[in-house]
Write a protein that holds these residues in place. Structure first.
Motif, PDB file in Angstrom:
ATOM      1  N   ASP A 108       0.833  -1.208   0.000  1.00  0.00           N
ATOM      2  CA  ASP A 108       0.000   0.000   0.000  1.00  0.00           C
ATOM      3  C   ASP A 108       0.867   1.257   0.000  1.00  0.00           C
ATOM      4  N   ARG A 109       1.915   1.230   0.805  1.00  0.00           N
ATOM      5  CA  ARG A 109       2.774   2.407   0.919  1.00  0.00           C
ATOM      6  C   ARG A 109       3.472   2.707  -0.397  1.00  0.00           C
ATOM      7  N   ARG A 112       1.987   5.021  -2.882  1.00  0.00           N
ATOM      8  CA  ARG A 112       2.075   6.486  -2.694  1.00  0.00           C
ATOM      9  C   ARG A 112       3.204   7.078  -3.536  1.00  0.00           C
TER      10      ARG A 112
END
Lengths: 184, 184
Positions: A108-109, A112
């Motif tokens: 998920d990170r 970004r």
């Protein structure tokens, strides 16, 4: 119990102050914190980086445990210098603890920072390299090393406003180290 | 001599083929290459990541040396998973070798990803964190660990066109490991 305090904290503008606060928390729990030497070596000498390495390695050899700050550093993953030290201490069979102030999963990170897509059943990054997708906070080598050579990674329920100065997760690690000391 | 072949190579689409090529180069120099298990574990089982960790750690414990691929991965620095393994092997007092297919200094390379400026005599990144500025290719802990626990980092004179598939610097490491084998 002497604990080596690893982390990119040494790169903060107030690195010395953070080290002092971390050492105080250790003392409050009956432990001794050893903070890396990056900020106490004369940087004008030609072999400054080597002196820092040798000092840090001697400090690690002298310590019984490590608490590594694996909060993501300049990207999606932990600071490689800190991760080197975690690996070194696992190899020396010292007690390994760590925290990250970003509780998101690695996959998920990474989203970004770049496009992460699914390709033929694999999660891949913008270069087509596989993205580890085990629901872990960082690379599996660090996450499972902590489980097997110490305590599981500590993360806060939610990311604190100031990831570099919030020491709640760090203090949880200190408590776990102190409990271990009492148990042995 | 058995050599653990660490690197983000395991994340390439042709990871298995790269591992086969690396192992062949080792064989050609009279050494045995051990390639991580990331691509041979059944990923559908619930503890797949733990199985990969345990398999890789057992393989490292079994090896005499490591050749780590420290080519920058998703940012300015080396892959943390690989760096963990380098640290672990240094801690186990195994012979440590590594290469990076990007010969730039860390500080110069970071400038490709973000603004790096000078502030009060310190080189700092966009967040105000100190940038190591010792003219080294990556974090001082890895660079000096290699000098003191094996051989200095190998880099090509110029970055190859395909940093993930050019194995010239890797083969230099294999030659150095083979020379060490003959010497002992």
């Amino acid at each position: 119990m002497k604990i080596y305090l690893a982390g990119p904290d040494v790169f903060l503008p107030d690195a010395v102050e953070i080290g002092r606060r971390k050492a105080e928390i250790c003392t409050a729990h009956g432990l001794t914190g050893l903070y890396p030497l990056d900020n106490s070596i004369d940087l004008t000498v030609s072999d400054a980086s080597r002196q820092i390495f040798c000092g840090n390695e001697a400090m690690m050899d002298h310590a019984d445990a490590i608490i590594a700050n694996l909060t993501p550093f300049r990207g999606a993953g932990a600071d490689p210098g800190t991760v080197y030290e975690l690996g070194y201490m696992a190899g020396r069979r010292k007690f390994c603890l760590a925290y990250s102030n970003d509780p998101a999963t690695y996959a998920d990170r990474l989203g970004r920072f770049m496009d992460v897509t699914t390709e033929g059943g694999r999660l891949v990054d913008a270069q087509g390299l596989t993205v580890e997708d085990f629901g872990l906070v960082d690379n599996l080598m660090m996450i499972h090393a902590l489980e097997l050579h110490g305590c599981p990674l500590v993360t806060p329920a939610a990311q604190p406003v100031d990831v570099w100065h919030d020491l709640a997760a760090f203090e949880t690690c200190v408590r776990m180290a102190a409990a271990r000391l009492i148990a042995t």
